[in-house]
Write a protein that holds these residues in place. Structure first.
Motif, mmCIF file in Angstrom:
data_model
loop_
_atom_site.group_PDB
_atom_site.id
_atom_site.type_symbol
_atom_site.label_atom_id
_atom_site.label_comp_id
_atom_site.label_asym_id
_atom_site.label_seq_id
_atom_site.Cartn_x
_atom_site.Cartn_y
_atom_site.Cartn_z
ATOM 1 N N ARG A 191 0.874 -1.448 0.032
ATOM 2 C CA ARG A 191 0.168 -0.155 0.116
ATOM 3 C C ARG A 191 1.110 1.405 0.078
ATOM 4 O O ARG A 191 0.185 2.480 -0.666
ATOM 5 N N SER A 192 2.540 1.595 0.470
ATOM 6 C CA SER A 192 3.185 2.328 0.761
ATOM 7 C C SER A 192 3.302 2.806 -0.444
ATOM 8 O O SER A 192 3.444 3.561 -0.641
ATOM 9 N N TYR A 193 2.966 2.262 -1.841
ATOM 10 C CA TYR A 193 3.697 1.740 -3.297
ATOM 11 C C TYR A 193 2.277 2.872 -4.107
ATOM 12 O O TYR A 193 2.369 3.787 -4.756
ATOM 13 N N VAL A 194 0.924 2.824 -3.696
ATOM 14 C CA VAL A 194 0.311 3.268 -4.076
ATOM 15 C C VAL A 194 -0.389 4.369 -3.203
ATOM 16 O O VAL A 194 -1.359 4.749 -2.661
ATOM 17 N N GLN A 195 0.661 5.582 -4.030
ATOM 18 C CA GLN A 195 0.413 7.340 -3.276
ATOM 19 C C GLN A 195 -0.722 7.921 -3.830
ATOM 20 O O GLN A 195 -1.008 7.861 -5.508
ATOM 21 N N PRO A 196 -1.835 8.523 -3.369
ATOM 22 C CA PRO A 196 -2.433 9.846 -4.113
ATOM 23 C C PRO A 196 -1.615 10.049 -5.457
ATOM 24 O O PRO A 196 -0.505 11.070 -4.801
ATOM 25 N N GLY A 197 -2.962 10.273 -6.423
ATOM 26 C CA GLY A 197 -1.926 10.628 -7.795
ATOM 27 C C GLY A 197 -0.297 9.761 -8.973
ATOM 28 O O GLY A 197 -0.399 10.581 -9.961
ATOM 29 N N LYS A 198 0.027 8.761 -8.084
ATOM 30 C CA LYS A 198 0.582 7.966 -8.256
ATOM 31 C C LYS A 198 0.276 6.758 -9.030
ATOM 32 O O LYS A 198 -1.395 6.470 -9.093
ATOM 33 N N THR A 199 0.786 5.907 -10.652
ATOM 34 C CA THR A 199 0.125 5.253 -11.372
ATOM 35 C C THR A 199 1.014 4.013 -11.259
ATOM 36 O O THR A 199 1.960 3.958 -11.174
ATOM 37 N N VAL A 200 0.209 2.768 -10.665
ATOM 38 C CA VAL A 200 0.560 1.738 -10.651
ATOM 39 C C VAL A 200 0.067 0.757 -11.391
ATOM 40 O O VAL A 200 -0.731 0.133 -11.454
ATOM 41 N N ALA A 201 0.971 -0.004 -12.084
ATOM 42 C CA ALA A 201 0.603 -1.015 -13.174
ATOM 43 C C ALA A 201 1.108 -2.515 -12.021
ATOM 44 O O ALA A 201 2.457 -2.810 -12.081
ATOM 45 N N LEU A 202 0.127 -3.510 -12.615
ATOM 46 C CA LEU A 202 0.234 -4.672 -12.468
ATOM 47 C C LEU A 202 0.262 -5.518 -13.621
ATOM 48 O O LEU A 202 -0.033 -5.475 -14.517
ATOM 49 N N ILE A 203 1.523 -6.293 -12.973
ATOM 50 C CA ILE A 203 1.980 -6.601 -14.874
ATOM 51 C C ILE A 203 2.061 -7.838 -14.207
ATOM 52 O O ILE A 203 2.769 -9.113 -12.822
ATOM 53 N N GLY A 204 1.572 -9.195 -14.568
ATOM 54 C CA GLY A 204 1.984 -11.161 -14.492
ATOM 55 C C GLY A 204 1.196 -11.916 -15.241
ATOM 56 O O GLY A 204 0.473 -11.712 -15.655
ATOM 57 N N SER A 205 1.438 -13.446 -15.044
ATOM 58 C CA SER A 205 0.154 -14.218 -15.807
ATOM 59 C C SER A 205 -0.642 -14.049 -15.702
ATOM 60 O O SER A 205 -1.381 -13.294 -14.045
ATOM 61 N N SER A 206 -1.360 -15.118 -16.225
ATOM 62 C CA SER A 206 -3.351 -15.691 -15.315
ATOM 63 C C SER A 206 -2.939 -15.648 -14.308
ATOM 64 O O SER A 206 -2.320 -16.641 -13.874
#
Length: 361
Positions: A191-206
């Motif tokens: 959660r510390s990486y998910v800050q207001p105004g910041k974008t996180v992309a999740l990449i990985g297998s199904s």
């Protein structure tokens, strides 16, 4: 005209606001999802469906020129009145996670644009694959976003410490976080990486748990999830890329599962920084690291400092990216030449960088 505060929760920054002033008759928006040739964009007045203009389509020379989820774009309207909005311009990307387009030779597909952090998700069950993780890291470092490895389904791993040590040995300089579907452990650090105004992309297998992770971060069921199958493999749930704003202000981009990532460009110097440092100690500058005398990498393998599998992975990715036989400095030159191939290569790249520097003053 647009009001910048309306887009603040979607990650708008002064950089994009300044570039948007070059198009005073258009409206600024951000791409939230894509449906083949149709896009959904958020604007100051809400959401609109949009498509690229005929002129845009005519001028696009590559697949990567087209809008992608996370892009900031200039549209002709901010409401659905009168049909779909028309996208006339994609603003300059600050970062982009790219892969070689499936079934299209020499074409690059943008998976997510304008991201601050890339969560490279890998489950600690049958999905676990160090060689694939090295590939993900090579592309992530090249994206200009910060890579973070997220290991999911720790409750299914009987030898967690051993797996953590293996991952840490290839994820050099990268934070490695662990989560379990059975508990809340690990979500605080994520959660510390998910800050207001910041974008996180999740990449990985199904099936590695990307949607579950987003739901946990959101505190609600934003995305559909399924339990793992009896064969220990996850079920595919996400079918398209989608940008979501969480209640606490963080922005996440969920992506469909990608077990294989075709390599177009890669930052091998950072993904394989241990090998890159050793290569500088080789007797011969053009050492192939296979059988030459005085090879520092072969010596490290004999000493157990690195594994032969890691060297094989490095050489494979180097060949796939078209960097075989090149040093780190030569690779950077090659990447710039590719980027500006239609503009005269390195010479015009320097000119472009100088012009951009003047604009920022």
């Amino acid at each position: 005209m647009f009001h910048k505060d309306n887009l603040k929760s979607y990650g708008i920054s002064e950089r994009f606001l300044q570039e948007a002033t070059l198009y005073p008759d258009l409206v600024l928006g951000r791409i939230c999802s894509q449906y083949k040739d149709l896009y959904k964009a958020v604007t100051p007045q809400g959401e609109v469906f949009a498509e690229v203009s005929g002129r845009f389509r005519y001028g696009a020379s590559r697949l990567s020129d087209y809008p992608a989820v996370g892009d900031f774009v200039m549209l002709d309207r901010s409401m659905d009145e009168g049909g779909n909005a028309i996208i006339h311009q994609v603003l300059t990307r600050k970062s982009s996670f790219e892969r070689k387009a499936v079934g299209m030779e020499q074409e690059t597909q943008v998976v997510a644009a304008n991201i601050d952090t890339v969560f490279l998700c890998m489950a600690l069950n049958q999905d676990y694959n160090l060689r694939r993780l090295e590939r993900y890291l090579s592309i992530a470092w090249d994206s200009r976003a910060l890579p973070v490895v997220v290991l999911t389904k720790a409750d299914l791993c009987p030898n967690l410490e051993e797996k953590m040590a293996e991952v840490s040995s290839v994820a050099i300089g990268v934070d490695v976080l662990v989560t379990s579907a059975m508990s809340g452990d690990g979500y605080g650090s994520i959660r510390s990486y998910v800050q207001p105004g910041k974008t996180v992309a999740l990449i990985g297998s199904s099936g590695v748990g990307k949607s579950t992770l987003i739901n946990r971060l959101a505190g609600e069921e934003l995305l559909q999830t399924n339990d793992i199958r009896k064969d220990d493999k996850g079920r595919h749930t996400t079918t398209r890329r989608e940008l979501l704003v969480l209640q606490d202000g963080g922005i996440v981009i969920d992506t469909p599962g990608m077990r294989e990532l075709g390599l177009e460009n890669a930052d091998l110097a950072r993904a394989f920084s241990d090998i890159d440092r050793l290569a500088e100690q080789c007797k011969f500058r053009d050492c192939s690291h296979r059988s030459e005398p005085g090879c520092a990498i072969q010596r490290a393998i004999q000493q157990g400092t690195i594994t032969r599998e890691r060297l094989d992975s490095y050489l494979k990715l180097k060949k796939e990216a078209g960097y075989e036989g090149l040093t780190s400095k030569q690779i950077e030159t090659e990447k710039i030449n590719r980027m500006f191939s239609g503009m005269g290569g390195m010479k015009n790249a320097r000119k472009f960088i100088q012009e951009q520097s003047k604009k920022k003053r």
